[in-house]
Design an enzyme around this catalytic site. Sequence first.
Site, PDB file in Angstrom:
ATOM      1  N   ARG A  41      34.787  -4.054 -59.363  1.00  0.00           N
ATOM      2  CA  ARG A  41      35.736  -3.142 -60.022  1.00  0.00           C
ATOM      3  C   ARG A  41      36.108  -3.516 -61.453  1.00  0.00           C
ATOM      4  O   ARG A  41      36.727  -2.743 -62.147  1.00  0.00           O
ATOM      5  CB  ARG A  41      37.005  -3.027 -59.171  1.00  0.00           C
ATOM      6  CG  ARG A  41      36.801  -2.172 -57.944  1.00  0.00           C
ATOM      7  CD  ARG A  41      37.951  -2.326 -56.983  1.00  0.00           C
ATOM      8  NE  ARG A  41      38.004  -3.680 -56.481  1.00  0.00           N
ATOM      9  CZ  ARG A  41      38.879  -4.112 -55.593  1.00  0.00           C
ATOM     10  NH1 ARG A  41      39.800  -3.297 -55.127  1.00  0.00           N
ATOM     11  NH2 ARG A  41      38.856  -5.354 -55.177  1.00  0.00           N
ATOM     12  N   TYR A  55      37.293 -11.541 -38.885  1.00  0.00           N
ATOM     13  CA  TYR A  55      37.576 -10.123 -39.168  1.00  0.00           C
ATOM     14  C   TYR A  55      37.569  -9.306 -37.878  1.00  0.00           C
ATOM     15  O   TYR A  55      38.399  -8.417 -37.684  1.00  0.00           O
ATOM     16  CB  TYR A  55      36.545  -9.550 -40.145  1.00  0.00           C
ATOM     17  CG  TYR A  55      36.880  -9.837 -41.595  1.00  0.00           C
ATOM     18  CD1 TYR A  55      37.939  -9.180 -42.226  1.00  0.00           C
ATOM     19  CD2 TYR A  55      36.154 -10.758 -42.337  1.00  0.00           C
ATOM     20  CE1 TYR A  55      38.260  -9.444 -43.550  1.00  0.00           C
ATOM     21  CE2 TYR A  55      36.471 -11.031 -43.649  1.00  0.00           C
ATOM     22  CZ  TYR A  55      37.520 -10.375 -44.253  1.00  0.00           C
ATOM     23  OH  TYR A  55      37.844 -10.647 -45.560  1.00  0.00           O
ATOM     24  N   ASP A  77      28.165  -5.201 -48.230  1.00  0.00           N
ATOM     25  CA  ASP A  77      29.421  -5.839 -47.853  1.00  0.00           C
ATOM     26  C   ASP A  77      29.247  -6.686 -46.604  1.00  0.00           C
ATOM     27  O   ASP A  77      28.404  -6.393 -45.748  1.00  0.00           O
ATOM     28  CB  ASP A  77      30.540  -4.827 -47.623  1.00  0.00           C
ATOM     29  CG  ASP A  77      31.891  -5.521 -47.614  1.00  0.00           C
ATOM     30  OD1 ASP A  77      32.430  -5.789 -48.693  1.00  0.00           O
ATOM     31  OD2 ASP A  77      32.380  -5.861 -46.512  1.00  0.00           O
ATOM     32  N   ARG A 137      30.528 -11.585 -56.848  1.00  0.00           N
ATOM     33  CA  ARG A 137      31.083 -10.263 -57.156  1.00  0.00           C
ATOM     34  C   ARG A 137      30.746  -9.820 -58.578  1.00  0.00           C
ATOM     35  O   ARG A 137      31.612  -9.316 -59.298  1.00  0.00           O
ATOM     36  CB  ARG A 137      32.615 -10.245 -57.011  1.00  0.00           C
ATOM     37  CG  ARG A 137      33.142 -10.166 -55.607  1.00  0.00           C
ATOM     38  CD  ARG A 137      33.097  -8.762 -55.038  1.00  0.00           C
ATOM     39  NE  ARG A 137      33.271  -8.821 -53.600  1.00  0.00           N
ATOM     40  CZ  ARG A 137      34.430  -8.671 -52.973  1.00  0.00           C
ATOM     41  NH1 ARG A 137      35.499  -8.379 -53.660  1.00  0.00           N
ATOM     42  NH2 ARG A 137      34.508  -8.781 -51.674  1.00  0.00           N
ATOM     43  N   ARG A 178      32.007   4.584 -58.467  1.00  0.00           N
ATOM     44  CA  ARG A 178      33.059   4.614 -57.440  1.00  0.00           C
ATOM     45  C   ARG A 178      33.904   5.883 -57.497  1.00  0.00           C
ATOM     46  O   ARG A 178      34.523   6.266 -56.509  1.00  0.00           O
ATOM     47  CB  ARG A 178      33.968   3.385 -57.557  1.00  0.00           C
ATOM     48  CG  ARG A 178      33.482   2.178 -56.851  1.00  0.00           C
ATOM     49  CD  ARG A 178      33.569   2.291 -55.325  1.00  0.00           C
ATOM     50  NE  ARG A 178      34.868   1.881 -54.801  1.00  0.00           N
ATOM     51  CZ  ARG A 178      35.674   2.656 -54.113  1.00  0.00           C
ATOM     52  NH1 ARG A 178      35.330   3.904 -53.849  1.00  0.00           N
ATOM     53  NH2 ARG A 178      36.817   2.211 -53.663  1.00  0.00           N
TER      54      ARG A 178
HETATM   55  O1  CP3 Z   1      28.284  -8.174 -56.652  1.00  0.00           O
HETATM   56  C1  CP3 Z   1      28.479  -8.650 -55.509  1.00  0.00           C
HETATM   57  O2  CP3 Z   1      29.051  -9.732 -55.310  1.00  0.00           O
HETATM   58  C2  CP3 Z   1      27.907  -7.888 -54.310  1.00  0.00           C
HETATM   59  C3  CP3 Z   1      28.826  -7.120 -53.587  1.00  0.00           C
HETATM   60  C4  CP3 Z   1      29.737  -7.676 -52.518  1.00  0.00           C
HETATM   61  C5  CP3 Z   1      30.783  -6.883 -51.993  1.00  0.00           C
HETATM   62  N1  CP3 Z   1      31.332  -7.558 -50.952  1.00  0.00           N
HETATM   63  C6  CP3 Z   1      31.146  -5.524 -52.436  1.00  0.00           C
HETATM   64  C7  CP3 Z   1      32.583  -5.180 -52.376  1.00  0.00           C
HETATM   65  C8  CP3 Z   1      29.732  -8.881 -51.819  1.00  0.00           C
HETATM   66  C9  CP3 Z   1      28.861 -10.120 -51.989  1.00  0.00           C
HETATM   67  C10 CP3 Z   1      30.755  -8.788 -50.819  1.00  0.00           C
HETATM   68  C11 CP3 Z   1      31.024  -9.840 -49.819  1.00  0.00           C
HETATM   69  C12 CP3 Z   1      32.305  -9.812 -49.095  1.00  0.00           C
HETATM   70  N2  CP3 Z   1      32.934  -8.741 -48.546  1.00  0.00           N
HETATM   71  C13 CP3 Z   1      33.051 -10.959 -48.772  1.00  0.00           C
HETATM   72  C14 CP3 Z   1      32.642 -12.366 -49.063  1.00  0.00           C
HETATM   73  C15 CP3 Z   1      32.830 -12.696 -50.479  1.00  0.00           C
HETATM   74  C16 CP3 Z   1      34.160 -13.274 -50.786  1.00  0.00           C
HETATM   75  O3  CP3 Z   1      34.828 -12.675 -51.638  1.00  0.00           O
HETATM   76  O4  CP3 Z   1      34.481 -14.333 -50.258  1.00  0.00           O
HETATM   77  C17 CP3 Z   1      34.184 -10.537 -48.057  1.00  0.00           C
HETATM   78  C18 CP3 Z   1      35.284 -11.431 -47.539  1.00  0.00           C
HETATM   79  C19 CP3 Z   1      34.088  -9.141 -47.905  1.00  0.00           C
HETATM   80  C20 CP3 Z   1      35.014  -8.224 -47.187  1.00  0.00           C
HETATM   81  C21 CP3 Z   1      35.707  -7.362 -48.154  1.00  0.00           C
HETATM   82  N3  CP3 Z   1      35.079  -6.347 -48.847  1.00  0.00           N
HETATM   83  C22 CP3 Z   1      37.062  -7.399 -48.546  1.00  0.00           C
HETATM   84  C23 CP3 Z   1      38.078  -8.418 -48.049  1.00  0.00           C
HETATM   85  C24 CP3 Z   1      37.245  -6.366 -49.476  1.00  0.00           C
HETATM   86  C25 CP3 Z   1      38.530  -5.912 -50.118  1.00  0.00           C
HETATM   87  C26 CP3 Z   1      38.848  -6.828 -51.248  1.00  0.00           C
HETATM   88  C27 CP3 Z   1      39.586  -6.131 -52.348  1.00  0.00           C
HETATM   89  O5  CP3 Z   1      39.689  -6.788 -53.369  1.00  0.00           O
HETATM   90  O6  CP3 Z   1      39.998  -4.968 -52.199  1.00  0.00           O
HETATM   91  C28 CP3 Z   1      36.002  -5.733 -49.685  1.00  0.00           C
HETATM   92  C29 CP3 Z   1      35.730  -4.616 -50.592  1.00  0.00           C
HETATM   93  C30 CP3 Z   1      34.621  -4.782 -51.575  1.00  0.00           C
HETATM   94  N4  CP3 Z   1      33.369  -5.195 -51.247  1.00  0.00           N
HETATM   95  C31 CP3 Z   1      34.664  -4.476 -52.952  1.00  0.00           C
HETATM   96  C32 CP3 Z   1      33.378  -4.714 -53.462  1.00  0.00           C
HETATM   97  C33 CP3 Z   1      32.888  -4.496 -54.876  1.00  0.00           C
HETATM   98  C34 CP3 Z   1      35.863  -3.968 -53.747  1.00  0.00           C
HETATM   99  C35 CP3 Z   1      36.389  -2.681 -53.258  1.00  0.00           C
HETATM  100  C36 CP3 Z   1      35.835  -1.407 -53.812  1.00  0.00           C
HETATM  101  O7  CP3 Z   1      34.887  -1.312 -54.632  1.00  0.00           O
HETATM  102  O8  CP3 Z   1      36.398  -0.407 -53.394  1.00  0.00           O
END
Ligand code: CP3
Length: 355
Positions: free
Chosen positions: A36, A157, A81, A32, A45
């Site tokens: 954010r 999921y 994602d 990540r 965003r």
């Molecule tokens: O920089 C990076 O790592 C690349 C971007 C990336 C995102 N999601 C963007 C994102 C990566 C590698 C992911 C993978 C992802 N997505 C995972 C596996 C990684 C892990 O954390 O184990 C999972 C479980 C997801 C599903 C997912 N996406 C969830 C559960 C959430 C909500 C989490 C939260 O904190 O709200 C997301 C949203 C998400 N995907 C965000 C980002 C930057 C944050 C929300 C946003 O920007 O609005």
Amino acid sequence: MSSASEPVSSATRFVRACLRQPVDRTPVWFLRQAGRYMREYMEVRKHHSLLEICKNPDLAAEVTITAAEKLDVDAAIIFADLLLPLECMGLDFEFQAGEGPVIHKPIRSAADVDALITTRASQLEYVAEAIRKVVAHFHDQLGIIGFCGAPFTLASYMIEGGGSRNYIETKQLMYRRPDAWRRLLDKLVVVLREFAAQQVAAGADVIQIFDSWAGALAIPDYRDFVLDATRTLVREVQGLGVPVIYFGVDTASLLPAMRETGADVLGLDWRTPLDQAWRGLDYACALQGNLDPITLFAEPELIRNRVHSILDQAAGRPGHIFNLGHGIVPGTPVENVQAVVKFVREYAPSEARHG
Ligand code: CP3
């Protein structure tokens, strides 16, 4: 060790470490790393939803590049994602503020599994397109990481409809409808393999497979219901010609079974000391990790101690990639993430203790 006269690119350093070949210093990147906690990301965003950024190759590439350059890391993970493939399989979802992902009609029956579509992976090409733009920017300098979810984590999921505490619906389907469960995982493997192939064709150097919630499984359940499909996916991605990093959280007891997928690298969370984990795996794969992401809220002195302690545990053995044990959380001070890169670089690597 490569000789000092021969400069090594970050891409080479990162890929060599994945393959457990000696490198001049430990490569570093962050789970990540675009997110954010970063002002530049929040600026984008303000004008675009998460899915808009993912589906717009210019924006996805920009966010990926900005984070990698700001942190000066050895590898850039493409901004995308885990859940994107659900859409092309026929499951709509959205990200609700503060709640995480919500899948509108979760899978609950064999008929739901049979209705899933596996022939539309080409709809995911926007991710490959973003990778092409990132590659065009960095050329061969930085490692480019593509990624996808692992069959279990994506199935969870699809079945739960979002995040879960106990995975009751998922495990119920797994235990009570094992045929439907296997068909579901097989269908996921078909789509994920194609998705990974698009990313590799676009120039991804390495594919990371996220099994973020595999730690919810007991060892026999992982072995009976998850290992085969995961191993198939890992092998197929390796067959594309790239190393695979296989990552999960809360996996201390699962690591030997996860190793049986044949992944080149296992991603380690922060709960298991790296040296202990590596010894337990007979050093049979590379390891990525494993600083607690919340350590980034500490004073620099403590952060340096923890970073150097992890590097001490790796002890110069080929095949360590420095990372966190899970993703950077919102509110993390960016300068502390940058400091970690500095602490990894300043660590005296010269006398590898395992050479
Ligand atoms: O920089 C990076 O790592 C690349 C971007 C990336 C995102 N999601 C963007 C994102 C990566 C590698 C992911 C993978 C992802 N997505 C995972 C596996 C990684 C892990 O954390 O184990 C999972 C479980 C997801 C599903 C997912 N996406 C969830 C559960 C959430 C909500 C989490 C939260 O904190 O709200 C997301 C949203 C998400 N995907 C965000 C980002 C930057 C944050 C929300 C946003 O920007 O609005």
